[in-house]
Enzyme design. Structure first.
Site, PDB file in Angstrom:
ATOM      1  N   HIS A 162      -0.579  -0.119  -9.772  1.00 57.51           N
ATOM      2  CA  HIS A 162      -1.348  -1.070  -8.958  1.00 57.51           C
ATOM      3  C   HIS A 162      -1.836  -2.249  -9.804  1.00 57.51           C
ATOM      4  CE1 HIS A 162      -3.509  -1.163  -4.858  1.00 57.51           C
ATOM      5  NE2 HIS A 162      -3.410  -2.390  -5.328  1.00 57.51           N
TER       6      HIS A 162
ATOM      7  N   GLU B  80      -2.419   7.564  -4.995  1.00 65.10           N
ATOM      8  CA  GLU B  80      -2.778   6.892  -6.255  1.00 65.10           C
ATOM      9  C   GLU B  80      -4.253   7.026  -6.610  1.00 65.10           C
ATOM     10  OE1 GLU B  80      -1.734   2.744  -5.183  1.00 65.10           O
ATOM     11  OE2 GLU B  80      -3.853   2.292  -5.469  1.00 65.10           O
TER      12      GLU B  80
ATOM     13  N   ARG C 133       0.870  -1.189   0.000  1.00 64.10           N
ATOM     14  CA  ARG C 133       0.000   0.000   0.000  1.00 64.10           C
ATOM     15  C   ARG C 133       0.901   1.232   0.000  1.00 64.10           C
ATOM     16  NH1 ARG C 133      -3.370  -2.739  -1.656  1.00 64.10           N
ATOM     17  NH2 ARG C 133      -5.449  -3.184  -0.841  1.00 64.10           N
TER      18      ARG C 133
HETATM   19  P1  NAI Z   1      -1.730 -11.127   4.924  1.00 63.07           P
HETATM   20  O1  NAI Z   1      -2.734 -10.656   5.893  1.00 63.07           O
HETATM   21  O2  NAI Z   1      -1.722 -12.559   4.515  1.00 63.07           O
HETATM   22  O3  NAI Z   1      -0.252 -10.789   5.481  1.00 63.07           O
HETATM   23  C1  NAI Z   1       0.100  -9.562   6.027  1.00 63.07           C
HETATM   24  C2  NAI Z   1       1.205  -9.824   7.059  1.00 63.07           C
HETATM   25  O4  NAI Z   1       1.663  -8.570   7.553  1.00 63.07           O
HETATM   26  C3  NAI Z   1       0.716 -10.644   8.255  1.00 63.07           C
HETATM   27  O5  NAI Z   1       1.569 -11.740   8.464  1.00 63.07           O
HETATM   28  C4  NAI Z   1       0.756  -9.649   9.400  1.00 63.07           C
HETATM   29  O6  NAI Z   1       1.060 -10.248  10.653  1.00 63.07           O
HETATM   30  C5  NAI Z   1       1.878  -8.726   8.939  1.00 63.07           C
HETATM   31  N1  NAI Z   1       1.902  -7.446   9.641  1.00 63.07           N
HETATM   32  C6  NAI Z   1       0.857  -6.727  10.113  1.00 63.07           C
HETATM   33  N2  NAI Z   1       1.316  -5.614  10.717  1.00 63.07           N
HETATM   34  C7  NAI Z   1       2.669  -5.646  10.615  1.00 63.07           C
HETATM   35  C8  NAI Z   1       3.694  -4.787  11.063  1.00 63.07           C
HETATM   36  N3  NAI Z   1       3.420  -3.682  11.756  1.00 63.07           N
HETATM   37  N4  NAI Z   1       4.977  -5.118  10.774  1.00 63.07           N
HETATM   38  C9  NAI Z   1       5.266  -6.247  10.102  1.00 63.07           C
HETATM   39  N5  NAI Z   1       4.324  -7.109   9.663  1.00 63.07           N
HETATM   40  C10 NAI Z   1       3.038  -6.810   9.926  1.00 63.07           C
HETATM   41  O7  NAI Z   1      -1.861 -10.178   3.667  1.00 63.07           O
HETATM   42  P2  NAI Z   1      -1.337 -10.463   2.184  1.00 63.07           P
HETATM   43  O8  NAI Z   1      -2.378 -11.185   1.398  1.00 63.07           O
HETATM   44  O9  NAI Z   1       0.027 -11.045   2.250  1.00 63.07           O
HETATM   45  O10 NAI Z   1      -1.279  -8.975   1.605  1.00 63.07           O
HETATM   46  C11 NAI Z   1      -0.334  -8.040   2.097  1.00 63.07           C
HETATM   47  C12 NAI Z   1      -0.707  -6.675   1.575  1.00 63.07           C
HETATM   48  O11 NAI Z   1      -0.507  -6.636   0.160  1.00 63.07           O
HETATM   49  C13 NAI Z   1      -2.207  -6.301   1.743  1.00 63.07           C
HETATM   50  O12 NAI Z   1      -2.422  -5.715   3.007  1.00 63.07           O
HETATM   51  C14 NAI Z   1      -2.442  -5.336   0.640  1.00 63.07           C
HETATM   52  O13 NAI Z   1      -2.260  -4.033   1.144  1.00 63.07           O
HETATM   53  C15 NAI Z   1      -1.333  -5.638  -0.383  1.00 63.07           C
HETATM   54  N6  NAI Z   1      -1.858  -6.111  -1.672  1.00 63.07           N
HETATM   55  C16 NAI Z   1      -1.450  -5.474  -2.814  1.00 63.07           C
HETATM   56  C17 NAI Z   1      -1.900  -5.889  -4.053  1.00 63.07           C
HETATM   57  C18 NAI Z   1      -1.455  -5.237  -5.337  1.00 63.07           C
HETATM   58  O14 NAI Z   1      -2.050  -5.475  -6.392  1.00 63.07           O
HETATM   59  N7  NAI Z   1      -0.414  -4.411  -5.339  1.00 63.07           N
HETATM   60  C19 NAI Z   1      -2.859  -7.004  -4.164  1.00 63.07           C
HETATM   61  C20 NAI Z   1      -3.171  -7.650  -2.901  1.00 63.07           C
HETATM   62  C21 NAI Z   1      -2.702  -7.193  -1.703  1.00 63.07           C
END
Ligand code: NAI
Length: 329
Positions: free
Chosen positions: A294, A262, A233
């Protein structure tokens, strides 16, 4: 069940037509959901929104007055939704938690390789019959240390690929995934991750704690010439700080698929317009910056899953059941 789809592009319409349940009636709106466009949801039971739609308290209040009972996110991140207000108003919110982590991970790796081997420049050179290699010198990814902030679904998928490349993995997360150890990686403090990593890739969600995680201070503690990739993000990084980091040569390579402002730019063809965002325009002037709009999620497989899971979430609401993807029941 009638559903107003905001930020709807042709691929969304095609996807829902092909993969959603035929009992759902979608009305498509190209514009983002904001307090100005919310009235387009009149007559529907649910709205379907994406990453840059504004689902704040004011919009939720208006949606509630229109009789909207559900917000179906067709993405994983939900930082744009005021869940507390939704709960108060009795509006159900559901998302697509994991449609294809590999899609985002593969785009992340694509950005790393493109920046390192300067493929964006090589492509143009060869088309201009310029076969000189000066300025295209890269480095071996093999053996490099990569820092992953966030080892959830996407962070883990990225870790698996990087393990295959022969990288050392340093990870930071609030929750530790066992698989990281099996991949030869280890969890470290953010300070150690910044200090030791040749490449840093962000995969944590945007929360009050992670906003501007990458700032003047954290950049200052990174290796000289570090490669920084953000496919998570935009607001995880302070854009002005990374411009300073690029100018001082601290950041050697920057790959962004997301950008804090964005919402005013991405997903639209603005090629005939003036872009007023000076920070964004400045970022584009650096030769070692690669920005995509994105698109990391954007594969056929991911789109199919997004449409099918969103359809399941909507049907579950209609039948008063749950899919487990609910953020607010
Ligand atoms: P997820 O929920 O599986 O993993 C996120 C991880 O971040 C979790 O393990 C969580 O414990 C960790 N986390 C939370 N707060 C944290 C902190 N302060 N410091 C370190 N780690 C922390 O989510 P997923 O599916 O891996 O997605 C991650 C991010 O990717 C989403 O939140 C979304 O913003 C972004 N995303 C971007 C896309 C794109 O097209 N560019 C598409 C899909 C998701």
């Amino acid at each position: 069940m009638k559903v107003a789809v905001f930020s709807a592009k042709k691929y969304d319409c095609d996807g829902f037509t092909q993969w959603a349940d035929s009992s759902l009636q979608f009305s498509y709106h190209d514009c983002r959901l904001t307090k100005s466009s919310v009235k387009l949801a009149a007559g529907c039971h649910a709205v379907c929104v994406f990453v840059n739609d504004e689902v704040n308290a004011e919009v939720l209040q208006q949606l509630s007055e229109l009789g909207i009972e559900m917000v179906a996110l067709r993405c994983a991140g939900f930082n744009n939704v005021d869940l507390t207000t939704a709960k108060t108003l009795g509006i159900r919110v559901a998302r697509v938690p994991a449609y294809s982590p590999e899609a985002v991970a593969e785009h992340t790796i694509g950005m790393m390789l493109c920046l390192n081997r300067k493929l964006h420049k090589a492509y143009n050179r060869v088309r201009d019959d310029n076969f000189a290699l000066d300025g295209l010198l890269g480095f071996n990814v093999f053996g490099k240390t990569v820092g992953l902030v966030g080892t959830g679904r996407i962070g883990l998928a990225t870790a698996r690929i990087l393990h295959g490349f022969g990288c050392q993995l340093l990870c930071h997360d609030l929750v530790q995934a066992e698989e990281i150890q099996r991949l030869g990686g280890r969890y470290v403090s953010l300070a150690e991750l910044y200090a030791q990593s040749d490449i840093i890739s962000l995969h944590c969600p945007l929360t009050p704690d992670t906003k501007h995680l990458i700032n003047h201070y954290s950049i200052g503690s990174m290796k000289d010439g570090v490669m920084l990739i953000n496919t998570s993000r935009g607001a995880l990084v302070d854009s002005k700080a990374i411009i300073d980091g690029l100018k001082s040569r601290k950041i050697g390579y920057l790959g962004l698929d997301v950008y804090e402002q964005e919402a005013d730019l991405f997903f639209e063809n603005l090629s005939e317009q003036m872009i007023d965002d000076e920070v964004f325009k400045r970022l584009l002037t650096f030769p070692n910056v690669l920005i995509t709009g994105h698109q990391a999620f954007f594969t056929r497989e991911a789109l199919q899953e997004i449409c099918q899971i969103t359809s399941d979430n909507l049907l579950a609401f209609a039948s008063n059941t749950e899919t487990g993807n609910e953020l607010v029941n």
